[in-house]
Write a protein that holds these residues in place. Structure first.
Motif, PDB file in Angstrom:
ATOM      1  N   ALA A 107       0.834  -1.205   0.000  1.00 32.91           N
ATOM      2  CA  ALA A 107       0.000   0.000   0.000  1.00 32.91           C
ATOM      3  C   ALA A 107       0.868   1.255   0.000  1.00 32.91           C
ATOM      4  CB  ALA A 107      -0.935  -0.004   1.210  1.00 32.91           C
ATOM      5  N   GLU A 108       1.926   1.271   0.803  1.00 42.34           N
ATOM      6  CA  GLU A 108       2.832   2.419   0.832  1.00 42.34           C
ATOM      7  C   GLU A 108       3.500   2.612  -0.523  1.00 42.34           C
ATOM      8  OE1 GLU A 108       5.531   1.581   4.019  1.00 42.34           O
ATOM      9  OE2 GLU A 108       4.037   2.041   5.572  1.00 42.34           O
ATOM     10  N   HIS A 109       3.919   1.518  -1.118  1.00 41.05           N
ATOM     11  CA  HIS A 109       4.583   1.600  -2.421  1.00 41.05           C
ATOM     12  C   HIS A 109       3.609   2.107  -3.490  1.00 41.05           C
ATOM     13  CE1 HIS A 109       7.730   0.757  -5.290  1.00 41.05           C
ATOM     14  NE2 HIS A 109       6.847   0.159  -6.052  1.00 41.05           N
ATOM     15  N   GLU A 110       2.391   1.587  -3.474  1.00 43.56           N
ATOM     16  CA  GLU A 110       1.397   2.003  -4.462  1.00 43.56           C
ATOM     17  C   GLU A 110       1.035   3.482  -4.275  1.00 43.56           C
ATOM     18  OE1 GLU A 110      -0.918   2.113  -7.697  1.00 43.56           O
ATOM     19  OE2 GLU A 110       0.486   0.529  -7.141  1.00 43.56           O
ATOM     20  N   ALA A 111       0.897   3.920  -3.045  1.00 39.16           N
ATOM     21  CA  ALA A 111       0.594   5.330  -2.783  1.00 39.16           C
ATOM     22  C   ALA A 111       1.726   6.214  -3.294  1.00 39.16           C
ATOM     23  CB  ALA A 111       0.365   5.555  -1.289  1.00 39.16           C
ATOM     24  N   GLY A 112       2.948   5.792  -3.076  1.00 38.69           N
ATOM     25  CA  GLY A 112       4.097   6.552  -3.573  1.00 38.69           C
ATOM     26  C   GLY A 112       4.149   6.561  -5.085  1.00 38.69           C
ATOM     27  N   ARG A 114       1.586   6.317  -7.134  1.00 38.80           N
ATOM     28  CA  ARG A 114       0.526   7.203  -7.613  1.00 38.80           C
ATOM     29  C   ARG A 114       0.913   8.673  -7.453  1.00 38.80           C
ATOM     30  NH1 ARG A 114      -4.017   5.363  -4.312  1.00 38.80           N
ATOM     31  NH2 ARG A 114      -3.118   3.355  -4.017  1.00 38.80           N
ATOM     32  N   ALA A 115       1.666   8.959  -6.417  1.00 37.55           N
ATOM     33  CA  ALA A 115       2.097  10.336  -6.175  1.00 37.55           C
ATOM     34  C   ALA A 115       3.319  10.702  -7.013  1.00 37.55           C
ATOM     35  CB  ALA A 115       2.407  10.528  -4.687  1.00 37.55           C
ATOM     36  N   GLY A 116       3.847   9.707  -7.734  1.00 40.36           N
ATOM     37  CA  GLY A 116       4.991   9.968  -8.591  1.00 40.36           C
ATOM     38  C   GLY A 116       6.332   9.843  -7.912  1.00 40.36           C
ATOM     39  N   ASN A 117       6.337   9.313  -6.700  1.00 37.36           N
ATOM     40  CA  ASN A 117       7.615   9.128  -6.001  1.00 37.36           C
ATOM     41  C   ASN A 117       7.552   7.867  -5.147  1.00 37.36           C
ATOM     42  OD1 ASN A 117       5.788  10.086  -4.152  1.00 37.36           O
ATOM     43  ND2 ASN A 117       7.204  11.499  -3.161  1.00 37.36           N
ATOM     44  N   ALA A 118       7.741   6.741  -5.792  1.00 30.71           N
ATOM     45  CA  ALA A 118       7.724   5.475  -5.066  1.00 30.71           C
ATOM     46  C   ALA A 118       8.779   5.510  -3.979  1.00 30.71           C
ATOM     47  CB  ALA A 118       7.979   4.317  -6.021  1.00 30.71           C
ATOM     48  N   PRO A 119       8.436   5.099  -2.765  1.00 28.64           N
ATOM     49  CA  PRO A 119       9.398   5.134  -1.666  1.00 28.64           C
ATOM     50  C   PRO A 119      10.529   4.157  -1.921  1.00 28.64           C
ATOM     51  CG  PRO A 119       7.432   3.933  -1.020  1.00 28.64           C
ATOM     52  CD  PRO A 119       7.161   4.516  -2.384  1.00 28.64           C
ATOM     53  N   PRO A 120      11.699   4.456  -1.415  1.00 25.85           N
ATOM     54  CA  PRO A 120      12.809   3.502  -1.562  1.00 25.85           C
ATOM     55  C   PRO A 120      12.466   2.241  -0.780  1.00 25.85           C
ATOM     56  CG  PRO A 120      13.419   5.270  -0.056  1.00 25.85           C
ATOM     57  CD  PRO A 120      12.082   5.620  -0.631  1.00 25.85           C
ATOM     58  N   LEU A 121      12.727   1.118  -1.388  1.00 23.85           N
ATOM     59  CA  LEU A 121      12.435  -0.155  -0.738  1.00 23.85           C
ATOM     60  C   LEU A 121      13.740  -0.870  -0.453  1.00 23.85           C
ATOM     61  CD1 LEU A 121       9.357  -1.310  -2.842  1.00 23.85           C
ATOM     62  CD2 LEU A 121       9.394  -0.335  -0.554  1.00 23.85           C
ATOM     63  N   ASP A 122      14.391  -0.461   0.601  1.00 22.05           N
ATOM     64  CA  ASP A 122      15.670  -1.066   0.936  1.00 22.05           C
ATOM     65  C   ASP A 122      15.808  -1.141   2.445  1.00 22.05           C
ATOM     66  OD1 ASP A 122      18.198  -2.076   1.089  1.00 22.05           O
ATOM     67  OD2 ASP A 122      19.156  -0.442   0.010  1.00 22.05           O
TER      68      ASP A 122
END
Length: 125
Positions: A107-112, A114-122
């Motif tokens: 959900a966090e990744h999808e929200a990011g 959609r906002a044009g800035n996917a959160p770093p996943l590391d």
């Protein structure tokens, strides 16, 4: 914190606990601590799996893998003298928490996204 063996707590009976019980309790305390550390390590690994699934658009749960793992762990449990049903229930408890984490990450990744800035996943950075 575990009590030293020479400081036997006195239960309600008024008698000191036998040294063997104190030694076994110390062993149990050490095993409990090891289990907590192992679970923490497992959750770190599954957290990274959740991040990778989110990046690749994969679903949080994998029912086929779940069925395979249940059968695998039931076999291991039976071979270790542990009730296979208990092993399955214990795994379900852990995996339900993992899936909850995966859903949150997705959900966090999808929200990011959609906002044009996917959160770093590391997790490991």
């Amino acid at each position: 914190m575990a009590q030293p063996f020479d400081e036997a707590p006195v239960p309600e009976t008024g008698r000191a606990l036998p040294p063997e019980i104190l030694a076994l309790r110390s062993t149990i305390d050490n095993i409990d601590a090891a289990l907590v550390h192992l679970l923490a390590e497992r959750f770190r690994a599954t957290e990274r799996v959740g991040e990778l699934k989110a990046t690749d658009g994969l679903p949080p749960a994998d029912p086929q893998r779940d069925r395979q793992q249940i059968e695998r762990l039931k076999t291991i449990a039976a071979g270790a003298g542990l009730d296979p049903q208990f092993a399955e229930e214990f795994r379900h408890f852990i995996v339900s928490e993992v899936i909850r984490h995966h859903e949150r990450i997705a959900a966090e990744h999808e929200a990011g996204r959609r906002a044009g800035n996917a959160p770093p996943l590391d997790t490991y950075s």
